[in-house]
Design an enzyme around this catalytic site. Structure first.
Site, PDB file in Angstrom:
ATOM      1  N   SER A  77      -0.423   7.553 -13.637  1.00 50.27           N
ATOM      2  CA  SER A  77       1.023   7.415 -13.865  1.00 50.27           C
ATOM      3  C   SER A  77       1.413   6.052 -14.419  1.00 50.27           C
ATOM      4  O   SER A  77       2.521   5.889 -14.927  1.00 50.27           O
ATOM      5  CB  SER A  77       1.793   7.678 -12.559  1.00 50.27           C
ATOM      6  OG  SER A  77       1.588   6.629 -11.630  1.00 50.27           O
ATOM      7  N   LYS A 119       4.545   1.403  -8.986  1.00 48.62           N
ATOM      8  CA  LYS A 119       5.397   1.720 -10.130  1.00 48.62           C
ATOM      9  C   LYS A 119       5.964   0.412 -10.687  1.00 48.62           C
ATOM     10  O   LYS A 119       5.844  -0.652 -10.073  1.00 48.62           O
ATOM     11  CB  LYS A 119       6.571   2.633  -9.730  1.00 48.62           C
ATOM     12  CG  LYS A 119       6.179   3.985  -9.151  1.00 48.62           C
ATOM     13  CD  LYS A 119       5.566   4.926 -10.159  1.00 48.62           C
ATOM     14  CE  LYS A 119       5.215   6.266  -9.513  1.00 48.62           C
ATOM     15  NZ  LYS A 119       4.426   7.129 -10.438  1.00 48.62           N
TER      16      LYS A 119
END
Length: 276
Positions: free
Chosen positions: A48, A108
């Site tokens: 991701s 993230k």
């Protein structure tokens, strides 16, 4: 005749174990303090955050930049509310955090601070009504390895490329640049009606908005927990800031075969700096 070794043996037998216990306790305390207050190791389990972070990267997470909450400590001990020595991250930081509702570390990129308005318009990030500068940088070829298959987002077509006997997966790559000059690369694989058109939403007080660099293959703050995403993340859930890679493996190593630890090593990724 007396055994000349007897006095030495008796002395060894009578030697107190207290100093040794104290040494191991101090060693354990030092390791706990280092891991809690300074740095902790972390590994990348998914794609991701491509192209910035590769699956199999092992990195150090700096614990001090944002202060400390109970999520900063192993097993969340000591447990307390709030954050001490608290400082907000800056936009663009890659942060490690505990996913709300789960005792699991996620990673993230932080794009929204408390009070910011965040939107995505046709794939372009918009912060406080201003589109983030974005320019195309062609394509990037990421090696296909045992831990990194040629995975693409739904609706995209895999683009394997073979060169010099090695297979890579080709992705379109862009560079995002903030007004203060900080920049990073993102992968945008496909027109995604859900992820490419989002908001605008206002980040609540005490929360941050996070996104993955592999924009079409990241369940992040654009998606609610019910959708598998993370929604707004409380600041108290931040564990620390991603620093740099100290090891990276392509997934071909076997624990019981130590020589494969080196053949699986990706030396070009050691020292990779994750700061924007």
């Amino acid at each position: 005749m007396a055994d000349p070794t007897a006095p030495a043996a008796e002395t060894a037998a009578r030697r107190p174990i207290g100093p040794r216990i104290r040494f191991y306790l101090l060693l354990a305390l030092g390791a706990w303090l280092l891991r809690s207050l300074v740095v902790a190791p972390f590994s990348i389990p998914s794609g991701s955050m491509l192209p910035t972070m590769a699956i199999g990267d092992y990195l150090f997470v700096a614990k001090w930049p944002y202060g400390y909450s109970r999520f900063s400590f192993p097993f969340q001990f000591p447990s307390f509310k709030g954050r001490v020595f608290a400082r907000l991250p800056q936009r663009g930081d890659i942060v490690v955090f505990k996913k709300p509702g789960e005792n699991v570390d996620w990673v993230k990129r932080l794009v929204g601070l408390p009070g910011d308005t965040i939107a995505v318009e046709d794939g372009r990030l918009v912060i406080n009504g201003r589109p983030v500068m974005r320019s195309g940088e062609g394509v990037i070829d990421i090696a296909v390895t045992p831990n990194s298959p040629c995975r693409v987002a739904p609706g995209a077509t895999a683009r394997p490329v073979v060169a010099d006997g090695r297979t890579s997966c080709r992705y379109p790559v862009f560079r995002e640049r903030l007004a203060n000059g900080l920049s990073w690369r993102v992968i945008d694989q496909v027109d995604n009606p859900r992820g490419d058109f989002f908001g605008p939403v206002r980040v609540p007080a005490g929360h941050v908005f996070l996104m993955g660099d592999n924009r079409d293959d990241s369940l992040d703050s654009r998606y609610s927990p019910a959708e598998g995403g993370i929604g707004f993340v409380p600041v108290d859930h931040l564990v620390g800031r991603a620093s740099f890679a100290f090891w990276s493996t392509d997934g071909s190593a076997r624990y019981w075969q130590p020589w494969t630890w080196l053949t699986a090593l990706r030396p070009e990724r050691i020292g990779e700096d994750y700061r924007p």
